[in-house]
Motif scaffolding. Structure first.
Motif, PDB file in Angstrom:
ATOM      1  N   PHE A   1     -22.038 -27.995 -18.766  1.00  0.00           N
ATOM      2  CA  PHE A   1     -20.743 -27.321 -18.685  1.00  0.00           C
ATOM      3  C   PHE A   1     -19.602 -28.304 -18.456  1.00  0.00           C
ATOM      4  O   PHE A   1     -18.505 -28.118 -18.950  1.00  0.00           O
ATOM      5  CB  PHE A   1     -20.739 -26.298 -17.552  1.00  0.00           C
TER       6      PHE A   1
ATOM      7  N   LYS B   1     -14.364 -12.670 -21.282  1.00  0.00           N
ATOM      8  CA  LYS B   1     -15.347 -13.023 -22.309  1.00  0.00           C
ATOM      9  C   LYS B   1     -16.700 -12.492 -21.841  1.00  0.00           C
ATOM     10  O   LYS B   1     -17.226 -12.914 -20.820  1.00  0.00           O
ATOM     11  CB  LYS B   1     -15.396 -14.544 -22.470  1.00  0.00           C
TER      12      LYS B   1
ATOM     13  N   GLU C   1     -20.517 -12.256 -21.972  1.00  0.00           N
ATOM     14  CA  GLU C   1     -21.661 -13.041 -22.425  1.00  0.00           C
ATOM     15  C   GLU C   1     -22.871 -12.156 -22.206  1.00  0.00           C
ATOM     16  O   GLU C   1     -23.529 -12.205 -21.177  1.00  0.00           O
ATOM     17  CB  GLU C   1     -21.755 -14.315 -21.593  1.00  0.00           C
TER      18      GLU C   1
ATOM     19  N   GLU D   1     -27.998 -19.054 -28.693  1.00  0.00           N
ATOM     20  CA  GLU D   1     -27.273 -18.471 -27.558  1.00  0.00           C
ATOM     21  C   GLU D   1     -26.682 -19.642 -26.800  1.00  0.00           C
ATOM     22  O   GLU D   1     -27.267 -20.167 -25.866  1.00  0.00           O
ATOM     23  CB  GLU D   1     -28.253 -17.693 -26.686  1.00  0.00           C
ATOM     24  N   ASP D   2     -25.532 -20.044 -27.278  1.00  0.00           N
ATOM     25  CA  ASP D   2     -24.973 -21.281 -26.799  1.00  0.00           C
ATOM     26  C   ASP D   2     -24.018 -21.002 -25.651  1.00  0.00           C
ATOM     27  O   ASP D   2     -22.866 -20.665 -25.843  1.00  0.00           O
ATOM     28  CB  ASP D   2     -24.249 -21.960 -27.959  1.00  0.00           C
ATOM     29  N   LEU D   3     -24.530 -21.159 -24.420  1.00  0.00           N
ATOM     30  CA  LEU D   3     -23.753 -20.770 -23.248  1.00  0.00           C
ATOM     31  C   LEU D   3     -22.453 -21.551 -23.125  1.00  0.00           C
ATOM     32  O   LEU D   3     -21.408 -20.986 -22.823  1.00  0.00           O
ATOM     33  CB  LEU D   3     -24.593 -20.952 -21.988  1.00  0.00           C
ATOM     34  N   ALA D   4     -22.521 -22.831 -23.398  1.00  0.00           N
ATOM     35  CA  ALA D   4     -21.327 -23.655 -23.186  1.00  0.00           C
ATOM     36  C   ALA D   4     -20.200 -23.273 -24.138  1.00  0.00           C
ATOM     37  O   ALA D   4     -19.026 -23.477 -23.839  1.00  0.00           O
ATOM     38  CB  ALA D   4     -21.673 -25.125 -23.333  1.00  0.00           C
ATOM     39  N   VAL D   5     -20.548 -22.711 -25.280  1.00  0.00           N
ATOM     40  CA  VAL D   5     -19.520 -22.314 -26.225  1.00  0.00           C
ATOM     41  C   VAL D   5     -18.697 -21.151 -25.689  1.00  0.00           C
ATOM     42  O   VAL D   5     -17.484 -21.086 -25.855  1.00  0.00           O
ATOM     43  CB  VAL D   5     -20.150 -21.949 -27.592  1.00  0.00           C
ATOM     44  N   GLY D   6     -19.381 -20.234 -25.007  1.00  0.00           N
ATOM     45  CA  GLY D   6     -18.721 -19.052 -24.479  1.00  0.00           C
ATOM     46  C   GLY D   6     -17.570 -19.386 -23.549  1.00  0.00           C
ATOM     47  O   GLY D   6     -16.483 -18.806 -23.643  1.00  0.00           O
ATOM     48  N   ILE D   7     -17.794 -20.340 -22.683  1.00  0.00           N
ATOM     49  CA  ILE D   7     -16.761 -20.662 -21.698  1.00  0.00           C
ATOM     50  C   ILE D   7     -15.543 -21.304 -22.343  1.00  0.00           C
ATOM     51  O   ILE D   7     -14.414 -21.137 -21.872  1.00  0.00           O
ATOM     52  CB  ILE D   7     -17.339 -21.588 -20.593  1.00  0.00           C
ATOM     53  N   VAL D   8     -15.765 -21.996 -23.441  1.00  0.00           N
ATOM     54  CA  VAL D   8     -14.644 -22.748 -24.011  1.00  0.00           C
ATOM     55  C   VAL D   8     -13.550 -21.837 -24.542  1.00  0.00           C
ATOM     56  O   VAL D   8     -12.363 -22.153 -24.429  1.00  0.00           O
ATOM     57  CB  VAL D   8     -15.123 -23.734 -25.098  1.00  0.00           C
ATOM     58  N   SER D   9     -13.932 -20.690 -25.085  1.00  0.00           N
ATOM     59  CA  SER D   9     -12.882 -19.816 -25.597  1.00  0.00           C
ATOM     60  C   SER D   9     -11.982 -19.342 -24.453  1.00  0.00           C
ATOM     61  O   SER D   9     -10.782 -19.133 -24.633  1.00  0.00           O
ATOM     62  CB  SER D   9     -13.474 -18.648 -26.375  1.00  0.00           C
TER      63      SER D   9
END
Lengths: 214, 214
Positions: free
Chosen positions: A106, A192, A194, B194-202
């Motif tokens: 992260f 967002k 998830e 299921e790319d967790l780190a992508v979710g936070i970036v938005s």
DNA sequence: AATATTAAGTTAAAAATTTCACTTGAATAC
DNA sequence: GTATTCAAGTGAAATTTTTAACTTAATATT
């Protein structure tokens, strides 16, 4: 940088992929330049899509040459806002919460989980990755003091709305919600979802369809 | 049931949301009938979208009345293939793997993690949620014997491709990939990243944009 | 019984997103 | 120096997805 309007959501979801790929290129392969075809190829994205996505924000490459890897990484990082670390609070020190706190990648994406909260007395005081679990009662105080904008919710669905409301009252502006429920928040707050269980269903859907046509 | 062609991916992502909402309606509220407006309202989805999504698969409602909650839940469950339990193997007994094994709401969505594997000797033998962690060496044997079609990958990015290849060789047909890397698999294998780190970036993107215009 | 209301299903229009074709610019080969 | 190749940037076309408008059916109301 150009105006940030009319940019497809899908583009914003792809940018982190570019960013991580560029990071890999910088760290592991010592290439100086990458083409849209190469970058896209590594991610399964057409080169023209890569170029269009980047074109929303400016001109980053050199025609006939490609993109300078280090520069492009820096540019995309700046676009996404991951060039600095964003402190976040996480509420819900269950299995998922613990997993997220321990998730190492992260940081690269700009997320720093600085505080962990739970309402369960048996969890309060324990440490996760050197971060002590605190009572949700002091959530508001900490968020205000440290001007934290990001909140992560990993509590059960039933408790999520209450946590979200508390977060918003404390001053949180963006919520990453892992609870499988819709959150009602003021318009200016970004949420967002998830939703892990949703991800698996698309696979099951394909599997069950495959069986049918066999 | 109609032909399953030209159905938007977005529709398939929304169906699980309908399904879970219907489940809630059945379990907690004792309503017999729900309208597309009501169902959509609970999820933040326009009623016309709900109707269109369902219309790809058939006619489930009664004009002037709405949808029978129990019936629609059953129908959507059947469409998605979650009317039965799909056994799955999970490789990677780290924090995230453990969190997923303990995640209770998967069962409702048709997922049953039956076996957990890891290559780390210190982890093998431990139990997670009453499931013993086994050596990846016996992955192939178990997948073949029990004809398991679903694999979940929660190993670090560096190890993910190797695990995926093993899974495919063993007979896995669909892979739920939590490792932040692209997997190369044969065409007939479905991969859901299921790319967790992508979710936070938005979220960070929105935050950093908000700051800029302030 | 006729009318109004509700709401699903459907066709057509609108909007969003992706892909294509083309232009421009840089580097290399001849 | 000219020609060729490579590759970014871009406007238009094609595609996909969503939204709107309309039609049909069921129920409630007068």
């Amino acid at each position: 940088m150009k105006e940030r309007q009319n940019i497809p959501k899908a583009t914003i979801e792809r940018l982190p992929l570019y960013y991580r790929c560029l990071d890999k290129l910088v760290t592991f392969e010592e290439v100086e330049v990458v083409s849209s075809k190469d970058l896209g190829g590594r991610l399964g994205i057409p080169s023209t899509q890569v170029r269009k996505d980047l074109s929303y924000y400016g001109e980053f490459g050199r025609r006939g040459v490609g993109y300078n890897v280090v520069e492009l990484k820096k540019s995309v990082g700046k676009i996404l806002g991951v060039d600095k670390l964003w402190p976040a609070v996480l509420v819900g020190a269950g299995n998922l919460g613990r997993a997220l706190v321990n998730y190492s990648s992260f940081e690269m994406m700009g997320l720093e989980i600085s505080h962990v909260f739970d309402s369960d007395l048996s969890k309060i005081g324990n440490s996760i990755n050197n971060i002590p679990v605190k009572s949700t009662k002091i959530l508001e105080k900490i968020v205000e003091e440290e001007e934290i904008k990001l909140g992560v919710i990993t509590v059960p669905a039933e408790a999520a709305q209450e946590v979200a409301t508390e977060m918003v009252e404390a001053g949180i502006k963006a919520i990453w919600n892992f609870a499988p429920t819709r959150l009602y928040v003021p318009e200016d707050i970004v949420v967002k979802n998830e939703d892990l269980a949703v991800g698996i269903v698309s696979l099951i859907y394909h599997l069950s369809w495959q069986e049918e046509i066999e």
